[in-house]
Design a protein around this motif. Structure first.
Motif, short mmCIF file in Angstrom:
data_model
loop_
_atom_site.label_atom_id
_atom_site.label_comp_id
_atom_site.label_asym_id
_atom_site.label_seq_id
_atom_site.Cartn_x
_atom_site.Cartn_y
_atom_site.Cartn_z
N GLY A 171 0.85 -1.29 -0.25
CA GLY A 171 -0.37 -0.09 -0.05
C GLY A 171 1.18 1.67 -0.14
N GLY A 172 1.82 1.52 -0.60
CA GLY A 172 3.03 2.14 -0.72
C GLY A 172 3.74 2.77 0.46
N ILE A 173 3.27 1.70 1.61
CA ILE A 173 4.12 1.62 2.61
C ILE A 173 5.74 0.59 2.34
CG2 ILE A 173 3.80 1.75 5.19
CD1 ILE A 173 2.37 4.25 4.61
N PHE A 174 6.34 1.68 3.29
CA PHE A 174 7.88 0.58 3.45
C PHE A 174 8.31 -0.02 5.04
CE2 PHE A 174 12.45 -0.63 3.98
CZ PHE A 174 12.72 -1.34 2.96
N THR A 175 8.45 -1.23 5.33
CA THR A 175 8.33 -1.62 6.58
C THR A 175 9.90 -2.73 6.11
OG1 THR A 175 6.28 -2.18 6.48
CG2 THR A 175 7.37 -3.17 8.52
N ALA A 176 10.83 -2.08 7.47
CA ALA A 176 12.50 -2.42 6.77
C ALA A 176 12.16 -3.81 7.63
CB ALA A 176 13.21 -1.90 7.44
N SER A 177 11.37 -4.02 8.75
CA SER A 177 11.90 -5.22 9.40
C SER A 177 11.08 -6.55 8.19
CB SER A 177 10.80 -5.08 10.92
OG SER A 177 9.86 -4.97 10.60
N ALA A 178 10.40 -6.28 7.61
CA ALA A 178 9.39 -7.11 6.68
C ALA A 178 10.40 -7.28 5.34
CB ALA A 178 8.06 -6.64 6.20
N ALA A 179 11.51 -6.59 4.70
CA ALA A 179 12.04 -6.31 3.50
C ALA A 179 12.71 -6.87 4.20
CB ALA A 179 12.16 -5.02 3.32
N GLY A 180 13.69 -7.14 5.82
CA GLY A 180 15.08 -7.50 5.84
C GLY A 180 16.23 -6.77 5.41
N THR A 181 17.92 -6.90 6.00
CA THR A 181 18.63 -6.34 5.87
C THR A 181 18.94 -6.63 4.59
OG1 THR A 181 19.62 -8.25 6.97
CG2 THR A 181 19.61 -6.87 8.25
N GLY A 182 19.92 -5.61 3.57
CA GLY A 182 20.19 -5.88 2.59
C GLY A 182 19.47 -4.60 1.92
N ASN A 183 19.93 -5.06 -0.42
CA ASN A 183 19.38 -3.56 -0.98
C ASN A 183 18.13 -4.17 -1.43
OD1 ASN A 183 21.61 -2.40 -0.16
ND2 ASN A 183 23.55 -3.62 -1.81
N LYS A 184 17.80 -3.51 -1.02
CA LYS A 184 15.79 -4.03 -1.68
C LYS A 184 15.73 -3.06 -2.77
CE LYS A 184 16.26 -7.20 1.48
NZ LYS A 184 16.81 -7.73 1.65
N THR A 185 15.40 -3.26 -4.17
CA THR A 185 15.03 -2.89 -5.03
C THR A 185 12.68 -2.23 -5.15
OG1 THR A 185 15.88 -4.48 -6.24
CG2 THR A 185 14.24 -3.01 -7.59
N ILE A 186 12.91 -1.10 -5.25
CA ILE A 186 11.97 -0.24 -5.27
C ILE A 186 11.54 -0.13 -6.14
CG2 ILE A 186 10.70 1.69 -4.17
CD1 ILE A 186 11.67 -1.08 -2.23
N THR A 187 10.52 -0.37 -7.22
CA THR A 187 9.11 -0.14 -8.55
C THR A 187 8.70 0.65 -8.53
OG1 THR A 187 10.41 -2.77 -8.94
CG2 THR A 187 9.38 -0.66 -10.69
N TYR A 188 9.24 1.68 -8.82
CA TYR A 188 7.48 2.45 -9.08
C TYR A 188 7.04 2.95 -10.33
CZ TYR A 188 4.88 7.32 -9.18
OH TYR A 188 4.01 8.18 -9.68
N THR A 189 5.89 2.44 -10.33
CA THR A 189 4.84 1.56 -12.08
C THR A 189 4.47 3.16 -12.18
OG1 THR A 189 5.29 -0.13 -11.69
CG2 THR A 189 3.98 0.12 -13.48
N TYR A 190 3.67 4.22 -13.09
CA TYR A 190 3.19 4.79 -13.23
C TYR A 190 2.28 4.59 -14.84
CZ TYR A 190 1.21 9.41 -15.17
OH TYR A 190 0.28 10.25 -15.40
N THR A 191 0.48 4.56 -14.69
CA THR A 191 -0.19 4.30 -15.78
C THR A 191 0.07 5.87 -16.64
OG1 THR A 191 0.03 2.39 -15.46
CG2 THR A 191 -1.39 2.71 -16.96
N ASP A 192 -0.59 6.12 -17.74
CA ASP A 192 -0.79 7.15 -18.19
C ASP A 192 -2.32 7.49 -18.85
OD1 ASP A 192 -1.34 6.40 -20.53
OD2 ASP A 192 1.13 6.97 -21.61
N GLY A 193 -2.62 8.07 -19.75
CA GLY A 193 -4.52 8.44 -19.89
C GLY A 193 -4.44 7.22 -20.78
N ASN A 194 -3.18 6.71 -21.39
CA ASN A 194 -3.55 5.91 -22.42
C ASN A 194 -3.01 4.48 -22.57
OD1 ASN A 194 -3.43 8.36 -24.81
ND2 ASN A 194 -1.21 8.80 -24.42
N GLY A 195 -3.43 4.42 -21.23
CA GLY A 195 -3.29 3.21 -20.86
C GLY A 195 -1.46 2.26 -21.06
N CYS A 196 -0.95 3.44 -21.12
CA CYS A 196 0.91 2.58 -21.36
C CYS A 196 1.58 2.82 -19.98
CB CYS A 196 1.64 4.26 -22.06
SG CYS A 196 0.40 3.61 -24.48
N ALA A 197 2.38 2.02 -19.56
CA ALA A 197 2.99 2.11 -18.42
C ALA A 197 5.17 2.27 -18.41
CB ALA A 197 2.79 1.24 -17.27
N ALA A 198 5.48 3.04 -17.85
CA ALA A 198 6.79 2.74 -17.94
C ALA A 198 6.92 2.73 -15.71
CB ALA A 198 7.20 3.98 -18.12
#
Length: 296
Positions: A135-162
């Motif tokens: 839900g857009g919330i990051f919980t470090a204890s749930a992720a665990g230690t180390g490097n964690k990749t966060i992805t932000y996805t956006y979909t425009d009005g044409n339905g195109c996503a990046a």
């Protein structure tokens, strides 16, 4: 990238055999991109009124945004008396550009950091995903230690996503220990606390001040003493033990009768509770000798 597939229908009353009457499909693309594809069909059949699909190109590059126009022609090299249906209507495909999506870098967090709302994705209105994200919330204890990749996805009005990605580093907590503390009696002087590791931490608790435990401030009873340590990354951890302050016993000493200086040594017996130790001038082994004490 999509495939370019052409559907061919047999409008005649007889089966069409491509091994006898060969065909050629020519696809021409104009507009934002230009290309030409040719497929020669030399095997297979189509029954009267039936269709068959042929992959002319696999895949077709439509990565360039803009208007793409497809002109398809099929030519039967022999045996085609009617070519009125050989040219398909021009097909138009509009390719919309992908939205430009960015994501700001994240600061490292400690494993016990409170959950927090992710931000920095642009344009706004996208969705964050990754280990430890809900839900857009990051919980470090749930992720665990180390490097964690966060992805932000956006979909425009044409339905195109990046999307865009960044890494959150979740740092481990320092290992902190505290040895047990021995019981003390009420009334003893304040003393320095010890046993916390690694060194350099801070003690807190009832009766604790500046690393000292003061029984007169805590009173009697059992109290929790906490040792907290913060490492060079700013990550903190703690360990706790208890300090017990015992109540002093209630002691009384009854009046001893007067004696003459030449009296024999007398046993001292009026102390309560029994089992204690007598001391003083003229006292030895629980007896009082007046000749040693002298008159007074």
């Amino acid at each position: 990238k999509p495939n370019l597939i052409v559907t061919v229908e047999n409008f005649s009353s007889s089966k069409h055999d491509f091994s006898v009457d060969k065909a050629e499909i020519i696809a021409t693309i104009t507009g934002a991109s230009t290309a030409s594809y040719t497929l020669s069909i030399q095997t297979g059949t189509i029954s009267p009124g039936r269709t068959a699909q042929f992959t002319v190109a696999a895949p077709v590059d439509l990565t360039i945004p803009g208007d793409h126009y497809f002109d398809i022609n099929i030519t039967v090299l022999t045996g085609d008396a009617d070519n009125s249906n050989d040219a398909l209507a021009t097909q138009h495909i509009k390719v919309n550009p992908l939205p430009t999506v960015t994501l700001n870098s994240f600061s490292a967090v400690c494993l016990n950091a409170p959950a927090f709302t992710l931000s920095g994705g642009s344009p706004t209105g996208g969705i964050y995903s990754g280990l430890g994200v809900s839900g857009g919330i990051f919980t470090a204890s749930a992720a665990g230690t180390g490097n964690k990749t966060i992805t932000y996805t956006y979909t425009d009005g044409n339905g195109c996503a990046a999307n865009a990605q960044k890494v959150i580093t979740v740092r481990a907590l320092p290992s902190v220990t505290q040895s047990s503390l021995s019981n003390v009696c009420a009334g003893v002087a304040a003393f320095s606390l010890s046993g916390g590791s690694p060194s350099g931490g801070i003690y807190t608790g009832t009766g604790v001040n500046a690393g000292m435990f003061d029984p007169s401030a805590s009173g009697t009873g059992t109290f929790t003493v906490t040792y907290a340590y913060t490492d060079l990354n700013g990550c903190s951890n703690s360990a706790s033990t208890t300090q017990t302050v015992d109540t002093l016993p209630s002691v009384s000493f009854g009046v001893v009768s007067q004696v003459c200086i030449n009296a024999t040594a007398i046993a001292l017996t009026t102390g309560f509770p029994s089992g204690g130790t007598y001391s003083g001038t003229g006292v030895s082994g629980g007896s009082f000798n007046a000749s040693v004490e002298g008159v007074g």
